[in-house]
Scaffold this motif. Sequence first.
Motif, PDB file in Angstrom:
ATOM      1  N   ILE A 181       0.873  -1.187   0.000  1.00 31.19           N
ATOM      2  CA  ILE A 181       0.000   0.000   0.000  1.00 31.19           C
ATOM      3  C   ILE A 181       0.908   1.234   0.000  1.00 31.19           C
ATOM      4  O   ILE A 181       1.827   1.321   0.808  1.00 31.19           O
ATOM      5  CB  ILE A 181      -0.905  -0.004   1.257  1.00 31.19           C
ATOM      6  N   LYS A 182       0.657   2.155  -0.932  1.00 27.10           N
ATOM      7  CA  LYS A 182       1.532   3.328  -0.989  1.00 27.10           C
ATOM      8  C   LYS A 182       0.739   4.579  -1.347  1.00 27.10           C
ATOM      9  O   LYS A 182      -0.467   4.488  -1.629  1.00 27.10           O
ATOM     10  CB  LYS A 182       2.660   3.090  -1.999  1.00 27.10           C
ATOM     11  N   THR A 183       1.419   5.697  -1.363  1.00 29.66           N
ATOM     12  CA  THR A 183       0.776   6.962  -1.750  1.00 29.66           C
ATOM     13  C   THR A 183       0.190   6.806  -3.143  1.00 29.66           C
ATOM     14  O   THR A 183       0.881   6.340  -4.050  1.00 29.66           O
ATOM     15  CB  THR A 183       1.813   8.111  -1.743  1.00 29.66           C
ATOM     16  N   GLY A 184      -1.093   7.155  -3.282  1.00 30.77           N
ATOM     17  CA  GLY A 184      -1.731   7.049  -4.594  1.00 30.77           C
ATOM     18  C   GLY A 184      -2.588   5.801  -4.739  1.00 30.77           C
ATOM     19  O   GLY A 184      -3.394   5.710  -5.650  1.00 30.77           O
ATOM     20  N   THR A 185      -2.414   4.823  -3.832  1.00 29.06           N
ATOM     21  CA  THR A 185      -3.257   3.618  -3.901  1.00 29.06           C
ATOM     22  C   THR A 185      -4.708   4.019  -3.634  1.00 29.06           C
ATOM     23  O   THR A 185      -4.979   4.828  -2.742  1.00 29.06           O
ATOM     24  CB  THR A 185      -2.811   2.573  -2.834  1.00 29.06           C
ATOM     25  N   GLN A 186      -5.626   3.451  -4.403  1.00 26.00           N
ATOM     26  CA  GLN A 186      -7.038   3.739  -4.155  1.00 26.00           C
ATOM     27  C   GLN A 186      -7.460   3.060  -2.853  1.00 26.00           C
ATOM     28  O   GLN A 186      -6.971   1.965  -2.527  1.00 26.00           O
ATOM     29  CB  GLN A 186      -7.891   3.198  -5.294  1.00 26.00           C
ATOM     30  N   ILE A 187      -8.374   3.720  -2.144  1.00 26.58           N
ATOM     31  CA  ILE A 187      -8.764   3.183  -0.831  1.00 26.58           C
ATOM     32  C   ILE A 187      -9.312   1.760  -0.969  1.00 26.58           C
ATOM     33  O   ILE A 187      -8.966   0.875  -0.180  1.00 26.58           O
ATOM     34  CB  ILE A 187      -9.790   4.123  -0.155  1.00 26.58           C
TER      35      ILE A 187
END
Length: 415
Positions: A65-71
Amino acid sequence: MGARRIFFLIQMNDRIIAHIDMNSYFASVEQQARPALRGRPMAVVGPSKRSIIIAASIEAKKLGIKTGTQIKDALAICPRLPLIKADCQKYEALSREFIEIFISKTPQVEIFSIDEAFLDLSDCVSNSEEAKILVGEIKQEISQRLGKYIKCSCGIATNKFIAKLASEAKKPDGLTIVETGEEIQFLDQFELDEACGIGNRIKERLNRMGVESFKDLRRVNQTTLTLIFNSYGLKLFNIARGIDREPVKPYYLVTKPKSISRSKTLSFNTFDKNLIDKVALFFCQDIACELKNKGLVCGQIGIYLRFQDFSGFAKTQRIKAPTDLATNLHFFAKKTLGNLVLKNSVRKIGVWCSSLKENNGQLSLCPKFETKRKIEIISEQINSKYGKKTTCFASTVGLNFSPSPSYGFKKDLLS
Ligand SMILES: [Mg+2]
Protein backbone atom coordinates in the motif's frame (compact mmCIF):
# COMPACT_ATOMS: atom_id res chain seq x y z
CA MET A 1 39.49 29.74 -17.57
CA GLY A 2 39.61 32.78 -15.26
CA ALA A 3 40.72 32.64 -11.64
CA ARG A 4 37.19 33.45 -10.41
CA ARG A 5 35.73 30.55 -12.41
CA ILE A 6 38.32 28.13 -10.99
CA PHE A 7 37.57 29.41 -7.48
CA PHE A 8 33.84 28.88 -8.11
CA LEU A 9 34.38 25.29 -9.29
CA ILE A 10 36.58 24.47 -6.30
CA GLN A 11 33.88 25.90 -4.02
CA MET A 12 31.14 23.82 -5.67
CA ASN A 13 33.22 20.63 -5.51
CA ASP A 14 33.95 21.20 -1.85
CA ARG A 15 30.36 21.41 -0.79
CA ILE A 16 28.88 19.04 1.78
CA ILE A 17 25.14 18.86 1.28
CA ALA A 18 22.70 16.83 3.35
CA HIS A 19 19.18 15.97 2.25
CA ILE A 20 16.90 14.96 5.10
CA ASP A 21 13.58 13.33 4.30
CA MET A 22 11.05 12.29 6.93
CA ASN A 23 9.88 8.70 6.41
CA SER A 24 6.16 8.07 5.75
CA TYR A 25 5.75 11.48 7.32
CA PHE A 26 1.99 11.98 7.72
CA ALA A 27 1.51 8.34 8.73
CA SER A 28 4.37 8.48 11.24
CA VAL A 29 2.96 11.64 12.82
CA GLU A 30 -0.37 9.88 13.29
CA GLN A 31 1.34 6.79 14.73
CA GLN A 32 3.27 9.00 17.14
CA ALA A 33 0.04 10.73 18.20
CA ARG A 34 -1.98 7.50 18.54
CA PRO A 35 -0.13 4.67 20.30
CA ALA A 36 -2.74 2.11 19.14
CA LEU A 37 -1.60 2.63 15.53
CA ARG A 38 2.10 2.11 16.18
CA GLY A 39 3.85 -0.83 14.59
CA ARG A 40 0.87 -1.74 12.39
CA PRO A 41 -0.35 -1.01 8.87
CA MET A 42 -2.37 2.23 8.70
CA ALA A 43 -2.84 5.02 6.21
CA VAL A 44 -3.68 8.71 5.98
CA VAL A 45 -6.38 9.69 3.50
CA GLY A 46 -7.77 12.94 2.09
CA PRO A 47 -10.99 14.58 3.30
CA SER A 48 -13.21 13.06 0.59
CA LYS A 49 -14.62 9.56 0.92
CA ARG A 50 -13.39 8.87 -2.63
CA SER A 51 -9.89 10.13 -1.97
CA ILE A 52 -6.76 8.05 -2.33
CA ILE A 53 -4.08 7.03 0.17
CA ILE A 54 -1.99 10.14 0.88
CA ALA A 55 0.52 8.39 3.13
CA ALA A 56 0.97 4.77 4.18
CA SER A 57 2.77 3.67 7.32
CA ILE A 58 6.04 1.78 6.93
CA GLU A 59 4.14 -1.41 7.87
CA ALA A 60 1.43 -0.74 5.23
CA LYS A 61 4.10 -0.09 2.59
CA LYS A 62 5.48 -3.58 3.22
CA LEU A 63 2.06 -4.93 2.15
CA GLY A 64 2.18 -2.93 -1.10
CA ILE A 65 0.00 0.00 0.00
CA LYS A 66 1.53 3.33 -0.99
CA THR A 67 0.78 6.96 -1.75
CA GLY A 68 -1.73 7.05 -4.59
CA THR A 69 -3.26 3.62 -3.90
CA GLN A 70 -7.04 3.74 -4.15
CA ILE A 71 -8.76 3.18 -0.83
CA LYS A 72 -10.70 0.17 -2.15
CA ASP A 73 -7.47 -1.46 -3.35
CA ALA A 74 -5.81 -0.78 0.01
CA LEU A 75 -8.78 -2.34 1.83
CA ALA A 76 -8.62 -5.38 -0.48
CA ILE A 77 -5.03 -5.90 0.68
CA CYS A 78 -5.71 -5.14 4.33
CA PRO A 79 -9.46 -5.14 5.11
CA ARG A 80 -9.09 -3.65 8.61
CA LEU A 81 -6.62 -0.96 7.59
CA PRO A 82 -7.14 2.07 9.88
CA LEU A 83 -7.74 5.15 7.68
CA ILE A 84 -7.00 8.48 9.33
CA LYS A 85 -8.14 11.79 7.80
CA ALA A 86 -5.20 14.07 7.00
CA ASP A 87 -4.61 16.93 9.42
CA CYS A 88 -2.38 19.30 7.50
CA GLN A 89 -2.12 21.84 10.29
CA LYS A 90 -0.66 19.21 12.60
CA TYR A 91 1.90 18.14 9.96
CA GLU A 92 2.91 21.75 9.32
CA ALA A 93 3.31 22.45 13.04
CA LEU A 94 5.66 19.47 13.39
CA SER A 95 7.53 20.49 10.23
CA ARG A 96 8.30 23.83 11.86
CA GLU A 97 9.76 21.93 14.81
CA PHE A 98 12.20 19.82 12.83
CA ILE A 99 13.13 22.76 10.61
CA GLU A 100 14.03 24.66 13.82
CA ILE A 101 16.36 21.78 14.69
CA PHE A 102 18.04 22.02 11.25
CA ILE A 103 18.39 25.80 11.58
CA SER A 104 20.03 25.41 14.99
CA LYS A 105 22.88 23.62 13.14
CA THR A 106 23.14 25.86 10.06
CA PRO A 107 21.15 28.76 8.60
CA GLN A 108 21.76 27.27 5.14
CA VAL A 109 18.51 25.25 5.12
CA GLU A 110 16.33 24.95 2.02
CA ILE A 111 12.80 23.79 2.78
CA PHE A 112 12.07 21.55 -0.17
CA SER A 113 8.66 20.28 0.91
CA ILE A 114 6.62 19.75 4.05
CA ASP A 115 8.79 16.77 5.01
CA GLU A 116 12.19 17.31 3.42
CA ALA A 117 14.99 19.84 3.40
CA PHE A 118 18.50 20.40 2.08
CA LEU A 119 21.22 21.56 4.46
CA ASP A 120 24.47 23.04 3.19
CA LEU A 121 26.90 21.88 5.88
CA SER A 122 30.02 23.16 4.10
CA ASP A 123 30.63 25.85 6.74
CA CYS A 124 29.91 23.61 9.75
CA VAL A 125 31.94 20.48 9.01
CA SER A 126 35.12 19.72 7.12
CA ASN A 127 34.43 16.20 5.86
CA SER A 128 31.69 13.61 5.42
CA GLU A 129 32.60 11.86 8.68
CA GLU A 130 31.89 15.07 10.64
CA ALA A 131 28.70 15.53 8.59
CA LYS A 132 27.62 12.03 9.61
CA ILE A 133 28.06 12.93 13.30
CA LEU A 134 26.09 16.16 12.84
CA VAL A 135 23.25 14.35 11.06
CA GLY A 136 23.28 11.75 13.86
CA GLU A 137 22.73 14.59 16.37
CA ILE A 138 19.86 15.95 14.25
CA LYS A 139 18.21 12.52 14.11
CA GLN A 140 18.53 12.18 17.89
CA GLU A 141 17.04 15.64 18.51
CA ILE A 142 14.11 14.88 16.19
CA SER A 143 13.46 11.69 18.09
CA GLN A 144 13.64 13.44 21.50
CA ARG A 145 11.56 16.47 20.51
CA LEU A 146 8.98 14.97 18.12
CA GLY A 147 8.87 11.37 19.28
CA LYS A 148 10.66 8.19 18.34
CA TYR A 149 8.14 7.24 15.65
CA ILE A 150 9.14 10.27 13.56
CA LYS A 151 12.10 8.94 11.62
CA CYS A 152 14.09 10.37 8.74
CA SER A 153 16.47 9.20 6.05
CA CYS A 154 19.48 11.24 5.10
CA GLY A 155 21.82 11.50 2.15
CA ILE A 156 25.16 13.30 2.27
CA ALA A 157 26.94 14.23 -0.96
CA THR A 158 28.69 17.05 -2.79
CA ASN A 159 25.50 18.31 -4.42
CA LYS A 160 21.73 18.42 -3.96
CA PHE A 161 20.88 16.00 -6.75
CA ILE A 162 23.05 13.17 -5.42
CA ALA A 163 22.21 13.97 -1.76
CA LYS A 164 18.48 13.58 -2.52
CA LEU A 165 19.04 10.30 -4.32
CA ALA A 166 21.22 9.12 -1.42
CA SER A 167 18.47 9.82 1.11
CA GLU A 168 16.20 7.52 -0.93
CA ALA A 169 18.74 4.70 -0.85
CA LYS A 170 18.08 3.44 2.69
CA LYS A 171 14.64 3.78 4.18
CA PRO A 172 13.49 4.06 6.88
CA ASP A 173 15.95 5.76 9.22
CA GLY A 174 18.90 5.41 6.84
CA LEU A 175 22.04 7.41 6.21
CA THR A 176 23.94 7.15 2.93
CA ILE A 177 27.14 9.02 2.15
CA VAL A 178 28.37 9.47 -1.43
CA GLU A 179 31.97 10.66 -1.40
CA THR A 180 33.50 12.99 -3.99
CA GLY A 181 34.27 11.03 -7.15
CA GLU A 182 31.77 8.23 -6.36
CA GLU A 183 28.77 10.06 -7.83
CA ILE A 184 28.55 8.26 -11.19
CA GLN A 185 29.03 4.80 -9.69
CA PHE A 186 26.28 5.58 -7.16
CA LEU A 187 23.93 7.08 -9.77
CA ASP A 188 24.17 4.03 -12.01
CA GLN A 189 22.34 1.89 -9.41
CA PHE A 190 19.15 3.86 -10.06
CA GLU A 191 16.52 3.88 -12.79
CA LEU A 192 16.13 7.15 -14.71
CA ASP A 193 12.79 8.06 -13.13
CA GLU A 194 14.03 7.47 -9.59
CA ALA A 195 16.00 10.71 -9.88
CA CYS A 196 14.47 14.06 -8.97
CA GLY A 197 14.05 15.99 -12.21
CA ILE A 198 13.20 13.06 -14.49
CA GLY A 199 9.45 12.68 -14.54
CA ASN A 200 7.38 10.30 -16.64
CA ARG A 201 7.25 12.55 -19.70
CA ILE A 202 11.00 13.15 -19.82
CA LYS A 203 11.64 9.46 -19.21
CA GLU A 204 9.34 8.52 -22.10
CA ARG A 205 11.10 10.98 -24.42
CA LEU A 206 14.48 9.60 -23.37
CA ASN A 207 13.25 6.04 -23.87
CA ARG A 208 12.14 6.95 -27.40
CA MET A 209 15.74 8.07 -28.03
CA GLY A 210 16.95 4.64 -26.86
CA VAL A 211 18.05 5.99 -23.47
CA GLU A 212 17.09 3.53 -20.74
CA SER A 213 19.70 4.30 -18.08
CA PHE A 214 22.07 7.01 -16.89
CA LYS A 215 24.85 5.15 -18.66
CA ASP A 216 22.90 5.49 -21.94
CA LEU A 217 22.24 9.17 -21.16
CA ARG A 218 25.97 9.84 -20.86
CA ARG A 219 26.37 8.63 -24.47
CA VAL A 220 24.14 11.46 -25.76
CA ASN A 221 26.10 14.63 -26.39
CA GLN A 222 25.19 18.01 -24.94
CA THR A 223 24.22 19.55 -28.30
CA THR A 224 21.67 16.81 -29.00
CA LEU A 225 20.18 17.08 -25.52
CA THR A 226 19.91 20.87 -25.82
CA LEU A 227 18.26 20.58 -29.24
CA ILE A 228 15.66 18.19 -27.87
CA PHE A 229 15.12 19.50 -24.33
CA ASN A 230 16.18 23.17 -24.72
CA SER A 231 17.64 24.57 -21.50
CA TYR A 232 16.75 21.35 -19.65
CA GLY A 233 19.18 19.50 -21.93
CA LEU A 234 22.17 20.88 -20.02
CA LYS A 235 20.63 19.79 -16.73
CA LEU A 236 20.17 16.24 -18.08
CA PHE A 237 23.74 16.26 -19.43
CA ASN A 238 25.03 17.23 -15.99
CA ILE A 239 22.90 14.98 -13.81
CA ALA A 240 23.88 11.95 -15.91
CA ARG A 241 27.41 12.70 -14.65
CA GLY A 242 26.33 13.29 -11.06
CA ILE A 243 26.88 17.04 -11.44
CA ASP A 244 24.50 19.60 -9.96
CA ARG A 245 25.57 23.17 -9.29
CA GLU A 246 22.26 24.34 -7.82
CA PRO A 247 22.92 26.12 -4.54
CA VAL A 248 20.97 25.39 -1.37
CA LYS A 249 18.47 28.26 -1.27
CA PRO A 250 18.22 29.30 2.37
CA TYR A 251 14.70 29.44 3.81
CA TYR A 252 15.03 33.14 4.73
CA LEU A 253 15.42 34.06 1.06
CA VAL A 254 12.39 32.02 -0.03
CA THR A 255 9.43 33.40 1.83
CA LYS A 256 6.87 33.52 -0.95
CA PRO A 257 5.18 30.44 -2.39
CA LYS A 258 6.08 29.37 -5.94
CA SER A 259 2.56 28.34 -6.76
CA ILE A 260 -0.92 28.34 -5.25
CA SER A 261 -3.31 25.54 -6.06
CA ARG A 262 -6.71 24.15 -5.22
CA SER A 263 -8.06 20.73 -6.07
CA LYS A 264 -10.94 18.46 -5.20
CA THR A 265 -12.00 14.88 -5.76
CA LEU A 266 -15.70 15.13 -6.68
CA SER A 267 -18.27 13.05 -4.85
CA PHE A 268 -19.26 11.54 -8.23
CA ASN A 269 -17.65 11.18 -11.66
CA THR A 270 -18.87 13.58 -14.32
CA PHE A 271 -18.79 14.33 -18.06
CA ASP A 272 -20.41 17.72 -17.41
CA LYS A 273 -18.02 20.41 -18.71
CA ASN A 274 -20.31 23.06 -17.30
CA LEU A 275 -19.79 21.67 -13.83
CA ILE A 276 -16.03 21.46 -14.36
CA ASP A 277 -16.06 25.12 -15.40
CA LYS A 278 -18.02 26.10 -12.28
CA VAL A 279 -15.58 24.24 -10.04
CA ALA A 280 -12.66 25.96 -11.79
CA LEU A 281 -14.29 29.36 -11.14
CA PHE A 282 -14.84 28.40 -7.52
CA PHE A 283 -11.12 27.59 -7.19
CA CYS A 284 -10.13 30.78 -9.04
CA GLN A 285 -12.07 32.84 -6.49
CA ASP A 286 -10.23 31.13 -3.63
CA ILE A 287 -6.81 31.44 -5.29
CA ALA A 288 -7.41 35.11 -6.20
CA CYS A 289 -8.22 35.87 -2.57
CA GLU A 290 -4.96 34.25 -1.43
CA LEU A 291 -2.99 36.10 -4.13
CA LYS A 292 -4.39 39.45 -2.96
CA ASN A 293 -3.72 38.63 0.70
CA LYS A 294 -0.10 37.83 -0.12
CA GLY A 295 0.35 40.83 -2.43
CA LEU A 296 1.06 38.61 -5.42
CA VAL A 297 -0.02 38.30 -9.04
CA CYS A 298 0.29 35.21 -11.19
CA GLY A 299 1.65 34.91 -14.71
CA GLN A 300 0.63 31.34 -15.45
CA ILE A 301 -2.43 29.22 -14.78
CA GLY A 302 -2.80 25.48 -15.08
CA ILE A 303 -5.73 23.13 -14.95
CA TYR A 304 -5.69 19.42 -14.41
CA LEU A 305 -8.29 16.71 -14.53
CA ARG A 306 -8.02 13.19 -13.23
CA PHE A 307 -10.27 10.71 -14.97
CA GLN A 308 -12.19 7.69 -13.72
CA ASP A 309 -9.39 5.37 -14.91
CA PHE A 310 -6.82 7.56 -13.06
CA SER A 311 -5.30 8.87 -16.28
CA GLY A 312 -4.88 12.63 -16.32
CA PHE A 313 -5.01 15.84 -18.35
CA ALA A 314 -2.87 18.84 -17.46
CA LYS A 315 -2.24 22.04 -19.38
CA THR A 316 -0.90 25.47 -18.57
CA GLN A 317 -1.49 28.88 -20.08
CA ARG A 318 0.70 31.97 -19.80
CA ILE A 319 -0.98 35.17 -18.67
CA LYS A 320 0.69 38.13 -20.40
CA ALA A 321 -0.54 40.71 -17.87
CA PRO A 322 -0.09 38.95 -14.50
CA THR A 323 -3.24 39.13 -12.40
CA ASP A 324 -4.78 38.50 -9.00
CA LEU A 325 -8.40 38.78 -10.17
CA ALA A 326 -10.68 35.75 -10.02
CA THR A 327 -12.51 36.72 -13.22
CA ASN A 328 -9.23 36.99 -15.16
CA LEU A 329 -7.93 33.72 -13.73
CA HIS A 330 -11.18 32.02 -14.71
CA PHE A 331 -11.00 33.45 -18.24
CA PHE A 332 -7.58 31.86 -18.70
CA ALA A 333 -8.55 28.62 -16.93
CA LYS A 334 -11.44 28.29 -19.39
CA LYS A 335 -9.12 29.03 -22.30
CA THR A 336 -6.69 26.40 -21.01
CA LEU A 337 -9.40 23.77 -21.01
CA GLY A 338 -10.32 24.86 -24.55
CA ASN A 339 -12.30 22.41 -26.62
CA LEU A 340 -11.17 19.36 -24.70
CA VAL A 341 -13.43 16.42 -25.50
CA LEU A 342 -14.03 14.27 -22.44
CA LYS A 343 -13.66 10.61 -23.44
CA ASN A 344 -13.60 9.56 -19.82
CA SER A 345 -15.55 10.83 -16.81
CA VAL A 346 -13.76 13.22 -14.47
CA ARG A 347 -13.23 12.40 -10.77
CA LYS A 348 -10.84 15.18 -9.70
CA ILE A 349 -10.34 18.80 -10.75
CA GLY A 350 -7.43 21.08 -9.90
CA VAL A 351 -6.35 24.62 -10.72
CA TRP A 352 -2.91 26.02 -9.98
CA CYS A 353 -1.31 29.40 -10.46
CA SER A 354 2.44 29.83 -10.87
CA SER A 355 5.00 32.41 -12.06
CA LEU A 356 4.05 34.43 -8.99
CA LYS A 357 5.40 37.95 -8.60
CA GLU A 358 4.97 40.83 -6.19
CA ASN A 359 2.01 43.01 -7.18
CA ASN A 360 3.66 46.34 -7.89
CA GLY A 361 0.30 48.12 -8.08
CA GLN A 362 0.73 49.18 -11.69
CA LEU A 363 -0.79 46.07 -13.12
CA SER A 364 -4.41 47.01 -12.64
CA LEU A 365 -4.64 50.58 -13.89
CA CYS A 366 -7.20 49.64 -16.52
CA PRO A 367 -10.54 51.10 -15.19
CA LYS A 368 -12.45 47.91 -16.08
CA PHE A 369 -10.06 45.79 -14.01
CA GLU A 370 -10.05 48.34 -11.20
CA THR A 371 -13.84 48.04 -10.85
CA LYS A 372 -13.59 44.24 -10.85
CA ARG A 373 -10.87 44.48 -8.22
CA LYS A 374 -13.02 46.67 -5.95
CA ILE A 375 -15.94 44.23 -6.22
CA GLU A 376 -13.68 41.25 -5.50
CA ILE A 377 -12.04 42.96 -2.51
CA ILE A 378 -15.43 43.87 -0.99
CA SER A 379 -16.63 40.29 -1.57
CA GLU A 380 -13.48 38.89 0.08
CA GLN A 381 -13.87 41.24 3.06
CA ILE A 382 -17.47 40.09 3.54
CA ASN A 383 -16.38 36.45 3.29
CA SER A 384 -13.57 36.88 5.79
CA LYS A 385 -16.02 38.42 8.28
CA TYR A 386 -19.09 36.25 7.75
CA GLY A 387 -17.70 32.98 6.34
CA LYS A 388 -16.11 31.78 3.13
CA LYS A 389 -19.23 31.20 1.04
CA THR A 390 -21.21 34.29 2.04
CA THR A 391 -20.65 35.91 -1.35
CA CYS A 392 -19.63 34.07 -4.50
CA PHE A 393 -20.06 34.13 -8.27
CA ALA A 394 -23.69 33.40 -9.20
CA SER A 395 -22.77 30.35 -11.26
CA THR A 396 -21.00 28.73 -8.29
CA VAL A 397 -23.99 29.00 -5.94
CA GLY A 398 -24.78 25.50 -4.74
CA LEU A 399 -21.23 24.19 -4.95
CA ASN A 400 -20.95 22.96 -1.43
CA PHE A 401 -17.40 21.91 -0.71
CA SER A 402 -14.02 23.15 0.46
CA PRO A 403 -11.03 22.67 -1.80
CA SER A 404 -8.48 20.15 -0.51
CA PRO A 405 -5.58 21.68 1.33
CA SER A 406 -2.32 21.65 -0.56
CA TYR A 407 -0.20 18.64 0.25
CA GLY A 408 2.51 19.74 -2.12
CA PHE A 409 5.47 21.99 -1.58
CA LYS A 410 5.13 24.40 1.31
CA LYS A 411 8.18 26.56 1.12
CA ASP A 412 6.64 29.31 3.26
CA LEU A 413 6.44 27.17 6.40
CA LEU A 414 8.39 29.69 8.41
CA SER A 415 6.94 32.86 6.93
MG1 LIG B 1 9.22 11.78 2.97
